[in-house]
Design a protein around this motif. Structure first.
Motif, short mmCIF file in Angstrom:
data_model
loop_
_atom_site.label_atom_id
_atom_site.label_comp_id
_atom_site.label_asym_id
_atom_site.label_seq_id
_atom_site.Cartn_x
_atom_site.Cartn_y
_atom_site.Cartn_z
N LYS A 77 53.35 22.98 45.53
CA LYS A 77 52.86 21.84 44.77
C LYS A 77 53.94 21.35 43.81
CE LYS A 77 48.70 20.43 42.37
NZ LYS A 77 47.41 20.87 41.87
N HIS A 78 54.21 20.06 43.82
CA HIS A 78 55.22 19.41 42.98
C HIS A 78 56.63 19.90 43.27
CE1 HIS A 78 51.85 17.80 40.79
NE2 HIS A 78 51.44 19.00 40.43
N ASN A 96 60.48 15.00 48.84
CA ASN A 96 59.78 14.84 47.56
C ASN A 96 58.29 15.02 47.77
OD1 ASN A 96 62.12 14.10 45.96
ND2 ASN A 96 62.15 12.24 47.19
N PRO A 97 57.56 15.33 46.70
CA PRO A 97 56.11 15.49 46.83
C PRO A 97 55.45 14.23 47.39
CG PRO A 97 56.85 16.27 44.69
CD PRO A 97 58.02 15.58 45.33
#
Length: 189
Positions: A77-78, A96-97
């Motif tokens: 996550k992130h 990228n997220p």
């Protein structure tokens, strides 16, 4: 009885001829993406050890000049990552997220000069995990119309197909009338 058999045989052959020429045109497609109905997800789990995670590649089979999207859950996550498409000459790209939970996404373009074959694409995440999958590069078939100077290969034209079907139907009706006339003996000797 023999005349009726000939009548039905001729009609059946005419219908079969129409079907034989119309069926391939009905299923023809100029869209290369429809030629291959494989899944667009590459398993990527060719090695199952350590921190290796699967890398999903969309489409899994691409042609030179196409944009390829990769995504993975490996970065968390992130998270962020750097993709490596050097095996086919596309260089590095950023991941990228995305809007999906815990998925990172990146894109690269398949170079025009790359040869057909299978190429490893890998991702190194900032959390230390890696992901790897394979991309199959296929060259496109010819596109457009062949310019031979003797007519064209423009494709099926519904008006021409309808006119051809009408001519075949008229020939079949004419054949039926001739056979019926002969069978009834109405030949003006």
């Amino acid at each position: 009885m023999r005349t009726i058999a000939r009548l039905f045989t001729g009609t059946a052959l005419a219908v079969a001829a129409i079907g034989a020429f119309a069926a391939p045109a009905a299923y023809a497609s100029n869209d290369p993406s429809e030629w291959n109905n494989e899944s667009h997800e590459s398993g990527g789990n060719h090695e199952s050890g350590g921190n290796r995670e699967p890398l999903e590649i969309f489409p899994s089979s691409a042609s030179p000049g196409e944009t390829v999207t990769v995504n993975t859950l490996a970065c968390g996550k992130h998270g962020h990552g750097v993709g490596d498409a050097n095996s086919l000459g596309a260089g590095e790209f950023q991941l990228n997220p995305s809007t999906h939970k815990e998925v990172v996404v990146g894109q690269f373009e398949v170079p025009e000069h790359v040869k057909a074959g299978s190429y490893w694409i890998s991702v190194a995440c900032d959390n230390g995990k890696t992901a790897r999958g394979d991309l199959t590069v296929k060259h496109r078939g010819p596109s457009g119309h062949v310019q031979t100077g003797v007519g064209g290969s423009v494709g099926p034209d519904t008006a021409q197909v309808a006119a051809g079907a009408a001519v075949l139907a008229a020939a079949a009706v004419g054949g039926v009338l001739v056979l019926r006339r002969r069978a009834s003996g109405a030949q003006g000797h």
